[in-house]
Design a protein around this motif. Structure first.
Motif, short mmCIF file in Angstrom:
data_model
loop_
_atom_site.label_atom_id
_atom_site.label_comp_id
_atom_site.label_asym_id
_atom_site.label_seq_id
_atom_site.Cartn_x
_atom_site.Cartn_y
_atom_site.Cartn_z
N PHE A 238 41.90 9.22 1.94
CA PHE A 238 40.62 8.70 1.48
C PHE A 238 40.29 9.19 0.07
N ASP A 239 40.42 10.49 -0.18
CA ASP A 239 40.15 11.02 -1.51
C ASP A 239 41.13 10.49 -2.54
N ILE A 240 42.36 10.29 -2.14
CA ILE A 240 43.38 9.79 -3.07
C ILE A 240 43.06 8.35 -3.48
N ASP A 241 42.58 7.55 -2.53
CA ASP A 241 42.15 6.19 -2.87
C ASP A 241 41.07 6.20 -3.95
N LEU A 242 40.11 7.11 -3.80
CA LEU A 242 39.02 7.19 -4.78
C LEU A 242 39.54 7.60 -6.14
N ALA A 243 40.45 8.56 -6.19
CA ALA A 243 41.00 9.01 -7.47
C ALA A 243 41.71 7.86 -8.18
N HIS A 244 42.47 7.06 -7.44
CA HIS A 244 43.15 5.90 -8.04
C HIS A 244 42.13 4.89 -8.57
#
Length: 349
Positions: A124-130
């Motif tokens: 979930f956090d990685i999606d936001l960073a992208h």
């Protein structure tokens, strides 16, 4: 979200399986991802995990000036500024957004050992960073991830090692003295995690005489310490076991070295999904919000991230709800309980 992203297959793990998962992550960390140096408990304190929605524990010092930390952010804007200009001015391979993340929080920021190949970071956090990288640099893959221990999130921002931290980081009053936060992007609350066979039933008298593990520098720890000082914590609770990263608490629990773990429910639910021998005990006993952390003077970046968050929440095809359904819906109760309220912004120019 991203093409080729694989769904995980880590269901039904037992204690041994989760320990093996932790070992795989440790090896991958050494081989694949630069680790930000760890210097002990660090200033400002991070928390992978937790926080107290209303000022409490060490946050009480700022209670008069800060009673709703999740509202202490700037109105969204798409305008560029010095911080964004500096990021865009990077040349060649260095022209990336540098983001501090976790790599061992299941479904938030982790490497799936079942995905094969280089086991890319996902969650979930990685999606936001992208999503943020795509907005600022026009390419969702123009992001460099740096793994950061719980207690190094604030120092990493202050030292300029990262542009921002997207790592289940709770917005609280203490941290607002050291870093700036975006509007909240997730709502959670602290809970107790313990073996299913345990007689512990929640954050109550059944914790008496038990040993609890928390992450060093986390607001879970500061909350428990303050509750113990104020007589709100069960008698005889041992808080001496702290670890650099929250997953280490799960391993301690599996080894029988501690009786329970306290972290926020979002992470605890993911840990329970890794190991079916443990479970959440009782309801959440705080309300808190995750935010993206940045330098205090990076007003243009804060405003830009807040605009990204508004668009992410409104995007029904590939936004917040899509990421929640992909990563968290199987381990958490209901998206409506996790989506933060409509943000309220400071109207500072």
């Amino acid at each position: 979200m991203r093409a080729g992203r694989l769904r995980t297959g880590l269901k039904g793990w037992g204690g041994v399986g989760a320990m093996a998962f932790a070992c795989v992550l440790a090896v991958l960390a050494a081989l694949l991802l630069p680790m930000v140096p760890w210097h002990g408990s660090g200033g400002g304190g991070g928390a992978d995990d937790d926080g107290h929605g209303v000022a409490r524990g060490s946050q009480a010092r700022a209670a008069e000036e800060c009673t709703a930390p999740e509202k202490q952010t700037l109105a969204p804007s798409g305008d560029d500024g010095p911080t964004i200009d500096e990021i865009r001015a990077r040349k060649g391979e260095k022209r990336k957004l540098v983001v501090g993340v976790d790599q061992n929080s299941y479904r938030w920021g982790y490497r799936d050992p079942n995905s094969g190949g280089d086991a890319e970071l996902e969650g979930f956090d990685i999606d936001l960073a992208h999503r943020i990288a795509k907005d600022i640099l026009g390419d969702e893959d123009a992001v460099q991830f740096k793994a950061i221990p719980t207690d190094q999130r604030v120092p990493a921002i202050q030292d300029g090692r990262v542009d921002m931290v997207v790592r289940t980081m709770t917005i609280n009053c203490d941290r607002l003295q050291d870093v700036a936060f975006s509007a909240p992007y997730f709502r959670t609350g602290q809970q107790v995690l313990a073996p299913k066979s345990s007689k512990i039933t929640g954050y109550n008298s059944t914790l008496a005489g038990k040993e609890i593990c928390t992450a060093a520098g986390s607001t879970a720890l500061s909350t428990l310490e303050q509750d113990q000082q104020d007589g709100r914590l069960a008698e005889g609770v041992d808080l001496r076991t702290t670890v650099p990263n929250q997953l280490d608490c799960l391993v301690r629990l599996q080894l029988g070295e501690v009786d329970a773990v306290v972290t926020d429910g979002a992470l605890a639910a993911s840990q329970a999904a890794q190991d079916p021998t443990v479970e959440l005990k009782g309801d959440a006993f705080t309300t808190e919000y995750y935010g993206v952390a940045m330098k205090k003077d990076a007003d243009d970046l804060v405003r830009r991230v807040n605009r990204v968050l508004e668009e992410w929440r409104a995007d029904r095809a590939g936004g917040w709800q899509h990421s929640y359904d992909e990563w968290l819906s199987e381990t958490m109760d209901d998206a409506a309980k996790s989506l933060p309220p409509t943000p309220q912004y400071l109207r500072r120019s």
